[in-house]
Design an enzyme around this catalytic site. Structure first.
Site, PDB file in Angstrom:
ATOM      1  N   LYS A 110       0.821  -1.210   0.000  1.00 45.62           N
ATOM      2  CA  LYS A 110       0.000   0.000   0.000  1.00 45.62           C
ATOM      3  C   LYS A 110       0.861   1.269   0.000  1.00 45.62           C
ATOM      4  O   LYS A 110       0.423   2.317  -0.469  1.00 45.62           O
ATOM      5  CB  LYS A 110      -0.910   0.025   1.223  1.00 45.62           C
ATOM      6  CG  LYS A 110      -1.773  -1.213   1.453  1.00 45.62           C
ATOM      7  CD  LYS A 110      -2.892  -1.321   0.443  1.00 45.62           C
ATOM      8  CE  LYS A 110      -3.992  -2.294   0.843  1.00 45.62           C
ATOM      9  NZ  LYS A 110      -3.630  -3.704   0.791  1.00 45.62           N
TER      10      LYS A 110
HETATM   11  C1  LIG Z   1      -4.281  -4.800   0.349  1.00 45.31           C
HETATM   12  C2  LIG Z   1      -3.515  -6.056   0.280  1.00 45.31           C
HETATM   13  C3  LIG Z   1      -3.825  -7.047  -0.666  1.00 45.31           C
HETATM   14  C4  LIG Z   1      -5.001  -6.921  -1.601  1.00 45.31           C
HETATM   15  O1  LIG Z   1      -4.818  -5.907  -2.558  1.00 45.31           O
HETATM   16  P1  LIG Z   1      -6.074  -5.335  -3.385  1.00 45.31           P
HETATM   17  O2  LIG Z   1      -5.557  -4.201  -4.145  1.00 45.31           O
HETATM   18  O3  LIG Z   1      -7.078  -4.922  -2.342  1.00 45.31           O
HETATM   19  O4  LIG Z   1      -6.582  -6.454  -4.206  1.00 45.31           O
HETATM   20  C5  LIG Z   1      -3.033  -8.169  -0.707  1.00 45.31           C
HETATM   21  N1  LIG Z   1      -2.004  -8.332   0.139  1.00 45.31           N
HETATM   22  C6  LIG Z   1      -1.687  -7.411   1.072  1.00 45.31           C
HETATM   23  C7  LIG Z   1      -0.548  -7.674   2.008  1.00 45.31           C
HETATM   24  C8  LIG Z   1      -2.421  -6.239   1.164  1.00 45.31           C
HETATM   25  O5  LIG Z   1      -2.081  -5.317   2.071  1.00 45.31           O
END
Ligand SMILES: *Cc1c(COP(=O)(O)O)cnc(C)c1O
Length: 489
Positions: A110
């Site tokens: 993120k």
């Molecule tokens: C947010 C997240 C995901 C999922 O990603 P999306 O964009 O919501 O599909 C997968 N793995 C981790 C560690 C995340 O933080």
């Protein structure tokens, strides 16, 4: 470049306005009015920052070149990512690669978007002449919360409120959020699951009365979830970077098709991969990997999206989601941008909890997506197997993707998208490695470092002994009142 609504219920707006609003006020998501094509071959030797500027420029043409540069250069620093390229690709052998997206300040992918998005917002507010205070409302399944808090803390004119499911995030994730400093940060646990939090936040955005009350206090709401296009577009960059890295390293020749396998929750990450493909990156298939919450695997198998099912808590909590918001954008593209169709599917979803796409759309989807889901035992087995075979330690989310990539037996190179540092989920990772976990989270972290001979990620290392600053727990029905109270504060 203008931004239009997937439900055709909003005038076309420039990037700055779409980012400022977050989502379409009447429901629906902003998508670019056209998808730019770029000759990526020219960027094989470019830095991450140079590439980011080139990829982002056509999407944000109401920003000057200097403004885009300033956003990129402030976000993707060596200091924030401990890595001059922000994201790097490592080989597991046998045409399998891992794209590590967790070198940022909170150890989750993120950060790739949330380190830059606050800079977009600052310029966007100036451009749209918006002098009000912005209150960012976030629903998180764990990682978005901390990454958004880090991105937005102590920024002028902005405050941030994070709601997370009480008992629904890992101990480390909770500690990361609860220890956040900054005068403008609020973290609240909610008795409910992530979908409950996300739905309530969406309702707050659509609440006219609340919006008026906010306006009386000089405040507008915005979103840092991946429903905000400002979060989605920076994610396109690392798909391109990973591909070009393989070209540069002589693993592939420009033009060769490869697959990306993405551990998926809200469908934001994989959607960025889809846009990279549409922009001209030679991607063959995107493999959508899910855990036991396999609503997407079922959808990609038979064309029916059905959220009427049990919700499972898994070792990959950031993927414990039954409503994948960004699928709406993908369906908009797959239906030839037929907003009427999208609107009717989502009205049906709202009423009955399910909808079915027509065969033409399903056939188009099949040309782009493969899907697979894995159970908890397979996740642990995969962590162990990858470590034995490649001496590489991956986290539980990445392991879902690695297992799904195995299942889908690609005959082209596959890049497994790695979304979190294993240190965020130390106890489960140790289980997968066949080692004993520690008596508490921090002992597990130290044990993982010993077992894997890798350094602890600084985002986790720094947590021990930090003061808990946020401890509020409320019911879902109290979320609205909690926001009202913060407005008045
Ligand atoms: C947010 C997240 C995901 C999922 O990603 P999306 O964009 O919501 O599909 C997968 N793995 C981790 C560690 C995340 O933080």
């Amino acid at each position: 470049m203008k931004y239009i609504s997937t439900r055709d219920n909003c005038e076309a707006l420039p990037f700055s306005k779409a980012v400022d609003l977050g989502m379409v006020p009447a429901g629906g998501l902003f998508v670019p009015s056209e998808i730019p094509r770029i000759d990526f071959a020219k960027f094989v030797n470019s830095s991450y920052q140079e590439l980011a500027k080139a990829v982002l420029a056509p999407f944000m043409d109401d920003f000057s070149g200097e403004e885009i540069s300033s956003c990129v250069d402030q976000a993707y620093t060596n200091e924030s990512f401990h890595n001059p390229d922000a994201a790097n690709t490592v080989s597991l052998g046998k045409d399998k690669y891992v794209l590590e997206l967790w070198h940022g300040p909170t150890a989750a992918f993120k950060d790739m978007a949330l380190q830059i998005m606050p800079h977009f917002m600052r310029y966007a507010k100036v451009k749209s002449g918006d002098k009000s205070h912005t209150m960012i409302l976030v629903a998180t399944s764990g990682d978005t919360g901390k990454a958004a808090l880090e991105g937005f803390k102590n920024r002028d004119g902005i405050s941030i409120v994070v709601f997370y499911p009480h008992g629904g995030v890992s101990e480390i994730q909770k500690l990361q959020m609860a220890t956040t400093e900054g005068s403008n940060t609020h973290v609240i646990a909610v008795r409910g699951n992530f979908d409950d939090c996300q739905n309530s936040v969406k309702e707050l955005f659509g609440d006219d009365e609340l919006r008026k009350e906010a306006a009386d206090h000089g405040t507008v709401f915005s979103s840092a979830n991946s429903i905000n296009w400002g979060r989605l577009c920076p994610q396109i960059v690392y798909y391109v970077k990973a591909y070009l890295q393989l070209v540069k390293d002589g693993k592939i020749t420009y033009g060769d098709k490869i697959d990306f396998c993405v551990p998926t929750g809200n469908f934001g990450n994989i959607l960025a991969g889809f846009y990279a493909k549409e922009m001209g990156l030679p991607i063959r298939k995107l493999i959508c990997a899910s855990n036991r919450n396999n609503v997407l695997t079922d959808f990609f198998t038979d064309g029916t999206y059905d959220r009427n099912r049990d919700f499972h808590k898994t070792m990959s909590p950031s993927m414990d989601i039954l409503i994948s918001s960004n699928l709406e954008r993908f369906l908009f593209e797959m239906s030839d941008r037929d907003a009427g169709k999208v609107y009717s599917w989502y009205i049906t979803l709202g009423c009955t909890g399910s909808f079915t796409v027509d065969q033409i759309v399903k056939d188009r989807i099949d040309r782009v997506i493969k899907a697979a889901w894995v159970d908890e035992q397979e996740v642990l087995d995969t962590i162990g197997a990858v470590h034995r075979e490649s001496n590489y330690v991956m986290d539980t989310h990445t392991a879902v993707a690695a297992a799904a990539a195995r299942k889908s037996d690609s005959d082209v190179p596959v890049v497994i998208v790695s979304t979190a540092s294993p240190y965020k989920f130390s106890a489960d990772v140790l289980k997968g490695l066949g080692a004993k976990s520690g008596a508490d989270e921090f002992e597990s972290v130290s044990e993982l470092s010993r077992t894997s001979s890798t350094p602890v990620h600084r985002a986790v290392d720094g947590l021990k002994g930090k003061k808990l600053l946020h401890d509020k727990v409320i019911d879902i029905s109290e979320m609205r009142e909690a926001v009202r109270r913060l407005l008045r504060a």
